[in-house]
Design a protein around this motif. Structure first.
Motif, PDB file in Angstrom:
ATOM      1  N   LEU A 172     -12.827   7.603  -3.355  1.00 48.26           N
ATOM      2  CA  LEU A 172     -13.087   9.009  -3.078  1.00 48.26           C
ATOM      3  C   LEU A 172     -13.738   9.599  -4.326  1.00 48.26           C
ATOM      4  O   LEU A 172     -13.208   9.473  -5.428  1.00 48.26           O
ATOM      5  N   VAL A 173     -14.886  10.235  -4.144  1.00 47.94           N
ATOM      6  CA  VAL A 173     -15.698  10.671  -5.273  1.00 47.94           C
ATOM      7  C   VAL A 173     -15.825  12.197  -5.296  1.00 47.94           C
ATOM      8  O   VAL A 173     -16.338  12.783  -4.340  1.00 47.94           O
ATOM      9  N   PRO A 174     -15.394  12.834  -6.391  1.00 50.51           N
ATOM     10  CA  PRO A 174     -15.585  14.280  -6.513  1.00 50.51           C
ATOM     11  C   PRO A 174     -17.048  14.598  -6.815  1.00 50.51           C
ATOM     12  O   PRO A 174     -17.792  13.736  -7.273  1.00 50.51           O
ATOM     13  N   LEU A 175     -17.440  15.824  -6.552  1.00 50.75           N
ATOM     14  CA  LEU A 175     -18.830  16.200  -6.794  1.00 50.75           C
ATOM     15  C   LEU A 175     -18.970  17.706  -6.926  1.00 50.75           C
ATOM     16  O   LEU A 175     -18.080  18.458  -6.534  1.00 50.75           O
ATOM     17  N   LEU A 176     -20.088  18.120  -7.496  1.00 43.90           N
ATOM     18  CA  LEU A 176     -20.417  19.540  -7.582  1.00 43.90           C
ATOM     19  C   LEU A 176     -21.331  19.969  -6.443  1.00 43.90           C
ATOM     20  O   LEU A 176     -21.246  21.089  -5.962  1.00 43.90           O
TER      21      LEU A 176
END
Length: 191
Positions: free
Chosen positions: A118-122
């Motif tokens: 799971l990858v966080p992002l802006l």
């Protein structure tokens, strides 16, 4: 303006927008439900690389408990020295958490390799591209670990086009509180 400059401008704009758009409990619950509905049919995914939330990020910890109850192992990243991929460590609800670089937290657990991250992002676009925080950690990690990836965000974080650099890695899925977008040619399941 080159790609790096475009990314910097977009990062500043999205950080400001994040402060102006705190997640409602309903939006967060819908995001967690949507991620859960993508992961659970993936029979080959046993180890899920997650993230301990930074201020302003979606807090997915209720998802970790639900996945653990189904028998999944949760792994959280340790932010390593610049220029290296992330190291994932096993997490349990009662494990000791250690302070890491850039305000991150990681478990005091053994290292392991995720089947899915799971990858966080802006910011994200509909082609599966993401704008991260600028350290390149997830791009390096995804280029070295052969596994599926799900970017998680709120719908307001969508932009028309994320500026791309030579090392940027597209994500298999982008999941928001409103929808789940599978990248064309991605490895995810049905939308």
């Amino acid at each position: 303006m080159n790609s790096d400059q475009q990314k910097q401008v977009l990062r500043q704009m999205m950080r400001k927008r994040r402060l102006e758009n705190p997640a409602s409990p309903d939006a967060l619950a819908a995001l967690i439900r949507n991620i859960f509905s993508i992961i659970t049919p993936m029979a080959d995914v046993k180890k899920v690389g997650c993230v301990w939330p930074l201020p302003g990020e979606a807090d997915l910890r209720p998802l970790y408990a639900a996945l653990t109850d189904l028998g999944h192992e949760i792994l959280l990243p340790e932010t390593t020295p610049k220029g290296t991929p992330l190291v994932f460590r096993r997490w349990s609800p009662d494990c000791v958490m250690l302070a890491g670089r850039f305000g991150t937290m990681h478990p005091d657990g053994v290292t392991d390799r995720p089947d899915l991250i799971l990858v966080p992002l802006l910011a994200f676009d509909r082609r599966g591209n993401r704008l991260g925080y600028g350290g390149g950690y997830y791009d390096r990690t995804l280029s070295q670990i052969s596994c599926r990836s799900i970017g998680f965000a709120f719908a307001w974080q969508e932009v028309a086009r994320v500026p791309l650099g030579a090392y940027d890695q597209p994500l298999d899925w982008i999941v928001t509180e409103k929808e789940a977008l599978e990248r064309e040619g991605g490895e995810g399941g049905a939308e």
